[in-house]
Design a protein around this motif. Structure first.
Motif, mmCIF file in Angstrom:
data_model
loop_
_atom_site.group_PDB
_atom_site.id
_atom_site.type_symbol
_atom_site.label_atom_id
_atom_site.label_comp_id
_atom_site.label_asym_id
_atom_site.label_seq_id
_atom_site.Cartn_x
_atom_site.Cartn_y
_atom_site.Cartn_z
ATOM 1 N N LEU A 1 -22.153 -1.596 -2.221
ATOM 2 C CA LEU A 1 -21.228 -0.434 -2.264
ATOM 3 C C LEU A 1 -19.729 -0.696 -2.816
ATOM 4 O O LEU A 1 -19.009 -1.381 -2.062
ATOM 5 N N ALA A 2 -19.311 -0.275 -3.928
ATOM 6 C CA ALA A 2 -17.977 -0.353 -4.515
ATOM 7 C C ALA A 2 -16.809 0.154 -3.840
ATOM 8 O O ALA A 2 -16.997 1.482 -3.736
ATOM 9 N N MET A 3 -15.845 -0.327 -3.186
ATOM 10 C CA MET A 3 -14.901 0.198 -2.469
ATOM 11 C C MET A 3 -13.800 -0.479 -2.755
ATOM 12 O O MET A 3 -13.689 -1.767 -2.936
ATOM 13 N N ALA A 4 -12.307 0.016 -2.699
ATOM 14 C CA ALA A 4 -11.111 -0.454 -2.784
ATOM 15 C C ALA A 4 -11.109 -1.228 -1.552
ATOM 16 O O ALA A 4 -11.552 -1.017 -0.663
ATOM 17 N N LEU A 5 -10.110 -2.140 -1.280
ATOM 18 C CA LEU A 5 -9.871 -2.822 -0.047
ATOM 19 C C LEU A 5 -9.705 -2.089 0.978
ATOM 20 O O LEU A 5 -8.802 -1.140 1.177
ATOM 21 N N VAL A 6 -10.542 -2.217 1.956
ATOM 22 C CA VAL A 6 -10.612 -1.224 2.999
ATOM 23 C C VAL A 6 -9.777 -1.395 4.054
ATOM 24 O O VAL A 6 -9.397 -0.410 5.122
ATOM 25 N N VAL B 1 -5.825 -0.977 0.805
ATOM 26 C CA VAL B 1 -5.565 0.093 -0.419
ATOM 27 C C VAL B 1 -6.076 1.516 0.060
ATOM 28 O O VAL B 1 -7.028 1.602 0.773
ATOM 29 N N PRO B 2 -5.246 2.635 -0.311
ATOM 30 C CA PRO B 2 -5.537 3.961 0.285
ATOM 31 C C PRO B 2 -7.140 4.476 0.367
ATOM 32 O O PRO B 2 -7.644 4.713 1.193
ATOM 33 N N SER C 1 2.678 6.640 -4.549
ATOM 34 C CA SER C 1 1.714 5.864 -3.530
ATOM 35 C C SER C 1 0.682 6.886 -3.600
ATOM 36 O O SER C 1 0.756 7.916 -3.461
ATOM 37 N N ALA C 2 -0.542 6.254 -3.250
ATOM 38 C CA ALA C 2 -1.537 7.162 -2.875
ATOM 39 C C ALA C 2 -1.991 7.372 -1.554
ATOM 40 O O ALA C 2 -3.071 8.026 -0.971
ATOM 41 N N ASN C 3 -1.045 7.068 -0.760
ATOM 42 C CA ASN C 3 -1.220 7.595 0.704
ATOM 43 C C ASN C 3 0.132 7.460 1.295
ATOM 44 O O ASN C 3 1.179 6.879 0.908
ATOM 45 N N ILE C 4 0.432 8.075 2.460
ATOM 46 C CA ILE C 4 1.791 8.171 3.014
ATOM 47 C C ILE C 4 2.388 7.190 3.729
ATOM 48 O O ILE C 4 3.319 6.673 3.672
ATOM 49 N N SER C 5 1.317 6.111 4.291
ATOM 50 C CA SER C 5 1.561 5.082 5.306
ATOM 51 C C SER C 5 2.490 4.068 4.334
ATOM 52 O O SER C 5 3.634 3.466 4.925
#
Length: 257
Positions: free
Chosen positions: A135-140, A143-144, A78-82
């Motif tokens: 501004l391009a971002m992954a799902l805020v 997605v981490p 995973s890209a984050n702990i949660s």
């Protein structure tokens, strides 16, 4: 005589089959569910690993939900702990196998031809340079990379102004692609994503105290192929793999301490 010849051919074939080694269990590929931001580095590592591995990339939230729904995976990164915490609470990972594998940094990128003198600081005029663009971002919210990005913009006091201009994507590599293709002039991605594309440049690095620490936990999925998955995880935690990860811009636990 024909009957005798047929019998001999049958026996020869049977003996040949008996002498063939049985397919080894390790020939079944290790199935890895991995955060999309790992693609460049992990593809390289799979190519040098002594064993079959297949990787499914995507947003950590999507992959975690697939595991919750019973998707066949042996190893989750995973890209984050949660999201790893969620699977651990659901008893869907082998908790004793869990380890922090990598670290990363969050950056603001622009298209190669976009002129910008932005400095990332409290109150910086990101919305002003965006104008009518996105501004391009992954799902805020899921997605981490998007969660980290929104947290950083909040900490810098600009999220409320910027939020209506955000183009959200399913994963961080999709956000990178929007900027690389010129569909959005700016984006927020990991430093490793920016390094993977010659069509973007880094405008600035977000201070680490503006967002939660970016950590990549890895763990075996409960009910998966434990032994080959553990062998591949051990390889990913080896010095040889660490050199490859660093070459792609990742940090390792303990770097800088």
């Amino acid at each position: 005589m024909l009957h005798t010849l047929t019998r001999r051919l049958f026996m020869a074939g049977a003996l040949a089959m008996l002498s063939m080694p049985a397919p080894a269990a390790s020939e079944t590929p290790v199935t890895v569910f991995a955060a999309a931001s790992l693609k460049s580095a992990l593809d390289e590592l799979v190519s040098i690993y002594d064993g079959p591995v297949q990787v499914s990339y995507g947003g950590s939230s999507m992959l975690a939900r697939q595991i919750q729904q019973g998707a066949p995976a042996d190893l989750f990164i995973s890209a984050n702990i949660s999201w790893m915490d969620v699977l651990e609470q659901d008893a869907l990972i082998v908790d004793t196998s869990r380890k922090t594998l990598l670290t990363n940094r969050l950056v603001l990128i622009a298209g190669r031809d976009v002129k910008s003198d932005l400095v990332i600081e409290p109150g910086f005029d990101l919305v002003g340079v965006l104008g009518e663009d996105r501004l391009a971002m992954a799902l805020v919210d899921a997605v981490p990379a998007g969660i980290y990005g929104a947290a950083a913009l909040r900490a810098l006091g600009v999220w409320e102004q910027v939020a209506p201009h955000v183009a959200q994507t399913d994963n961080v590599r999709a956000a990178l692609m929007l900027v690389a293709l010129g569909e959005a002039p700016y984006g927020i991605v990991y430093a490793t994503d920016a390094a993977a594309s010659p069509d973007v440049r880094v405008v600035g690095v977000f201070p680490e105290d503006t967002h939660p620490p970016i950590r990549y936990p890895a763990a075996l999925v409960a009910g998966g192929q434990a032994d080959p998955a553990q062998a591949f995880l051990d390889f990913l935690a080896s010095p040889r793999a660490g050199d490859v990860f660093r070459s792609h811009g990742f940090g390792l636990p303990g770097d800088g301490e």
